[in-house]
Design a protein around this motif. Structure first.
Motif, PDB file in Angstrom:
ATOM      1  N   ASN A 112      16.147  -0.190  -1.302  1.00  0.00           N
ATOM      2  CA  ASN A 112      17.827   0.723  -2.491  1.00  0.00           C
ATOM      3  C   ASN A 112      17.119   1.680  -3.259  1.00  0.00           C
ATOM      4  N   ASP A 113      16.039   1.553  -3.368  1.00  0.00           N
ATOM      5  CA  ASP A 113      16.016   3.281  -4.775  1.00  0.00           C
ATOM      6  C   ASP A 113      15.612   4.109  -3.882  1.00  0.00           C
ATOM      7  N   ILE A 114      15.729   4.025  -2.416  1.00  0.00           N
ATOM      8  CA  ILE A 114      15.088   5.399  -1.784  1.00  0.00           C
ATOM      9  C   ILE A 114      16.598   6.490  -1.715  1.00  0.00           C
ATOM     10  N   VAL A 115      16.946   5.129  -0.542  1.00  0.00           N
ATOM     11  CA  VAL A 115      18.830   5.308  -0.250  1.00  0.00           C
ATOM     12  C   VAL A 115      19.475   5.421  -0.683  1.00  0.00           C
ATOM     13  N   ASN A 116      19.422   5.287  -2.203  1.00  0.00           N
ATOM     14  CA  ASN A 116      20.396   5.307  -3.763  1.00  0.00           C
ATOM     15  C   ASN A 116      19.758   6.443  -4.671  1.00  0.00           C
ATOM     16  N   ILE A 155      16.743   7.990   7.094  1.00  0.00           N
ATOM     17  CA  ILE A 155      16.945   6.659   7.122  1.00  0.00           C
ATOM     18  C   ILE A 155      17.859   5.906   7.357  1.00  0.00           C
ATOM     19  N   GLU A 156      19.298   6.557   6.863  1.00  0.00           N
ATOM     20  CA  GLU A 156      20.449   5.881   6.922  1.00  0.00           C
ATOM     21  C   GLU A 156      21.392   6.077   8.313  1.00  0.00           C
ATOM     22  N   GLN A 196      17.148  14.480  -0.226  1.00  0.00           N
ATOM     23  CA  GLN A 196      18.550  14.144   0.611  1.00  0.00           C
ATOM     24  C   GLN A 196      18.554  14.055   2.434  1.00  0.00           C
ATOM     25  N   ALA A 197      16.986  15.066   2.582  1.00  0.00           N
ATOM     26  CA  ALA A 197      17.796  14.796   3.866  1.00  0.00           C
ATOM     27  C   ALA A 197      16.187  13.105   4.485  1.00  0.00           C
ATOM     28  N   VAL A 198      15.410  13.193   4.112  1.00  0.00           N
ATOM     29  CA  VAL A 198      15.423  11.345   3.526  1.00  0.00           C
ATOM     30  C   VAL A 198      15.786  10.748   4.137  1.00  0.00           C
ATOM     31  N   LEU A 222      19.382   6.612  11.139  1.00  0.00           N
ATOM     32  CA  LEU A 222      18.265   5.762  11.768  1.00  0.00           C
ATOM     33  C   LEU A 222      18.461   4.215  11.999  1.00  0.00           C
ATOM     34  N   CYS A 223      19.166   3.737  11.172  1.00  0.00           N
ATOM     35  CA  CYS A 223      19.419   2.836  10.613  1.00  0.00           C
ATOM     36  C   CYS A 223      20.497   2.358  11.825  1.00  0.00           C
ATOM     37  N   ARG A 224      21.606   3.218  11.345  1.00  0.00           N
ATOM     38  CA  ARG A 224      22.818   3.508  12.047  1.00  0.00           C
ATOM     39  C   ARG A 224      22.666   3.244  13.376  1.00  0.00           C
ATOM     40  N   GLU A 225      21.625   4.514  14.008  1.00  0.00           N
ATOM     41  CA  GLU A 225      21.799   3.855  15.028  1.00  0.00           C
ATOM     42  C   GLU A 225      21.039   2.913  15.682  1.00  0.00           C
ATOM     43  N   ARG A 226      20.361   2.179  14.998  1.00  0.00           N
ATOM     44  CA  ARG A 226      19.779   0.365  15.895  1.00  0.00           C
ATOM     45  C   ARG A 226      20.736  -0.119  14.944  1.00  0.00           C
ATOM     46  N   ASN A 227      21.407   0.078  14.626  1.00  0.00           N
ATOM     47  CA  ASN A 227      22.590  -1.010  13.755  1.00  0.00           C
ATOM     48  C   ASN A 227      21.916  -2.076  13.174  1.00  0.00           C
ATOM     49  N   LEU A 228      21.462  -1.671  11.937  1.00  0.00           N
ATOM     50  CA  LEU A 228      19.849  -2.415  11.113  1.00  0.00           C
ATOM     51  C   LEU A 228      20.894  -2.025   9.741  1.00  0.00           C
ATOM     52  N   THR A 229      20.786  -2.427   8.952  1.00  0.00           N
ATOM     53  CA  THR A 229      21.284  -2.944   7.945  1.00  0.00           C
ATOM     54  C   THR A 229      20.002  -2.667   6.638  1.00  0.00           C
ATOM     55  N   ILE A 230      20.069  -2.084   5.383  1.00  0.00           N
ATOM     56  CA  ILE A 230      19.498  -1.648   4.523  1.00  0.00           C
ATOM     57  C   ILE A 230      17.998  -2.327   3.921  1.00  0.00           C
TER      58      ILE A 230
END
Length: 80
Positions: A37-41, A11-12, A5-7, A14-22
């Motif tokens: 996607n498998d990691i994030v989901n 990731i989410e 859950q922490a990973v 860091l992506c948000r901070e950098r304005n990056l999509t998955i």
């Protein structure tokens, strides 16, 4: 919170901070979109360190920077 859950949260964030999509993270890191996607989901419970290193490369941070976050300070015990 457990390590998986922490990973995901890291990731989410860091992506948000950098304005990056998955998808963009997948492209810049060389990790397939299905893997990210498998990691994030939460489909993949144990993201390997090699995959995390590639994601860090795509985010232009070190593995140390990835884990140097309060999210990883007070994790649940994994062995019960």
């Amino acid at each position: 919170m457990n390590i998986s859950q922490a990973v995901v949260k890291r990731i989410e964030d860091l992506c948000r901070e950098r304005n990056l999509t998955i998808n963009a993270l997948s492209n810049t890191s060389g990790v397939t979109q299905s893997t990210v996607n498998d990691i994030v989901n939460g489909t993949t419970y144990n993201a390997g360190i090699v995959t995390i290193k590639k994601l860090c490369d795509g985010l232009n941070i070190s593995v140390r920077e990835f884990f140097d976050c309060d999210l990883f300070s007070h994790l649940e015990q994994e062995i019960k």
